[in-house]
Scaffold this motif. Structure first.
Motif, short mmCIF file in Angstrom:
data_model
loop_
_atom_site.label_atom_id
_atom_site.label_comp_id
_atom_site.label_asym_id
_atom_site.label_seq_id
_atom_site.Cartn_x
_atom_site.Cartn_y
_atom_site.Cartn_z
N LEU A 203 1.05 -1.12 -0.09
CA LEU A 203 -0.04 0.03 0.04
C LEU A 203 0.91 1.28 0.00
CD1 LEU A 203 -2.66 -0.89 2.78
CD2 LEU A 203 -2.89 -1.06 0.17
N LYS A 204 2.11 1.11 0.61
CA LYS A 204 2.87 2.12 0.67
C LYS A 204 3.07 3.27 -0.58
CE LYS A 204 7.39 3.20 2.75
NZ LYS A 204 8.61 2.82 3.43
N GLN A 205 3.06 2.74 -1.82
CA GLN A 205 3.53 3.48 -2.88
C GLN A 205 2.25 3.73 -3.71
OE1 GLN A 205 6.71 4.48 -3.03
NE2 GLN A 205 7.39 3.17 -1.39
N ILE A 206 1.04 3.36 -3.34
CA ILE A 206 0.14 3.63 -4.39
C ILE A 206 -0.92 4.78 -4.15
CG2 ILE A 206 0.26 1.08 -4.76
CD1 ILE A 206 -2.34 0.69 -3.33
N ALA A 207 -0.84 5.29 -2.82
CA ALA A 207 -1.89 6.37 -2.56
C ALA A 207 -1.20 7.44 -1.29
CB ALA A 207 -3.09 5.72 -1.77
N ASN A 208 -1.74 8.49 -1.52
CA ASN A 208 -1.43 9.36 -0.69
C ASN A 208 -1.49 9.31 1.02
OD1 ASN A 208 -2.74 11.81 -2.83
ND2 ASN A 208 -0.51 10.96 -2.88
N ARG A 209 -2.32 8.60 1.23
CA ARG A 209 -2.87 7.97 2.66
C ARG A 209 -3.41 6.85 2.67
NH1 ARG A 209 -7.38 12.56 5.02
NH2 ARG A 209 -9.36 11.38 4.13
N VAL A 210 -3.55 6.03 3.85
CA VAL A 210 -4.10 4.79 3.99
C VAL A 210 -5.10 4.82 5.19
CG1 VAL A 210 -3.99 2.23 4.84
CG2 VAL A 210 -2.13 3.69 3.19
N VAL A 211 -6.29 4.48 5.10
CA VAL A 211 -7.45 4.42 6.20
C VAL A 211 -7.61 2.98 6.55
CG1 VAL A 211 -9.79 5.08 6.58
CG2 VAL A 211 -8.15 6.65 5.27
#
Length: 277
Positions: A203-211
């Motif tokens: 998930l680290k590289q695919i979005a600006n933030r994680v929820v």
């Protein structure tokens, strides 16, 4: 045996619904469609009137609100007179239903919004089709966030809980492309399903933030709706009972905290709020 999807056109009386509950930070929710072709077994909408009072099983029908764009054009004007307009699209369907490829209904709503820009638009989807509208998303500037539901990184888990939903790798690729286009994004683990230790790294590289969210925080009834859906039995059949408890998210939360670094991490309702106005 999967039932044939029933699709029909309807004329809707309204398109903007005053937001409440978990979405109280928004002024309105916006659902271009009623029903959902993805039919996830855990979906809380199964326990809402839109599903309970319908003869067809959830996941087997989709209604197309054919007059949605015309309604939105009028209702945006009215809504703006009452204060900031912050929209959540969508709360009880996916705005990128498979039929959207043909109807372009959601795209037409985005075009209407660009005529009279809302203060903020939150797009919640699990379909890779969302990347089609990157050209329009760019025109919202910082008044938008595109969120992709990614409940797990394991396809066998996805198939057990939502066999008709798009594959996880395709979702990850889509949200990464949207992020790389400069659009504010988030990867939404909602609800959290059994996953691998490598999930946070993916998930680290695919979005600006994680929820991160789960059934107990996110189904609107502290897990009671989910219990009625007998989701527990799926966990038991797969030998993963340990994942079905209100504390399991803490283990994944710690993994995310250790891995994500500069990527913003939020939990439950805090991840579903309008951006700064």
């Amino acid at each position: 045996m999967k039932l044939e999807l029933q699709v029909k056109d309807i004329i809707s009386k309204s398109i903007l619904t005053p937001a409440k509950g978990a979405l109280e930070g928004f002024s309105h929710s916006l659902n271009p469609y009623a029903g959902c072709a993805f039919g996830c077994k855990y979906c809380y909408v199964r326990q809402l009137p839109v599903s309970l009072y319908r003869e067809e099983e959830w996941g087997t029908w989709v209604d197309i609100k054919t007059n949605a764009a015309a309604l939105l054009r009028k209702e945006l004007i009215k809504a703006r007179k009452k204060g900031p307009v912050t929209l959540f699209m969508s709360s009880s369907t996916d705005p990128y239903q498979p039929i959207e490829f043909k109807t372009k209904l959601t795209r037409s709503l985005l075009e209407v919004m660009l005529e009279d820009l809302p203060d903020f638009l939150f797009v919640q989807a699990r379909s890779p089709l969302v990347k089609r509208d990157v050209d329009l998303f760019k025109q919202f500037g910082n008044r938008i966030r595109v969120s992709m539901t990614i409940e797990t990184d394991k396809e066998e888990i996805r198939k057990a809980f939502s066999p008709s939903a798009p594959p996880i790798p395709a979702r990850m690729k889509a949200i990464q492309e949207i992020t790389e286009a400069g659009i504010p994004t988030q990867a939404t683990i909602a609800p959290l399903l059994p996953c691998s230790k490598e999930f946070p790294k993916k998930l680290k590289q695919i979005a600006n933030r994680v929820v991160l969210d789960d059934f107990w925080m996110g189904d609107g009834s502290r897990g009671k709706r989910t219990e009625k859906l007998e989701i527990r039995k799926i966990y038991e059949r797969m030998g993963m009972e340990k994942w079905y408890n209100p504390h399991a998210y803490k283990v994944v939360l710690k993994m995310l905290q250790e891995e994500l670094g500069h990527v913003e991490l939020l939990v439950s309702q805090k991840g579903f709020q309008p951006g700064e106005q």
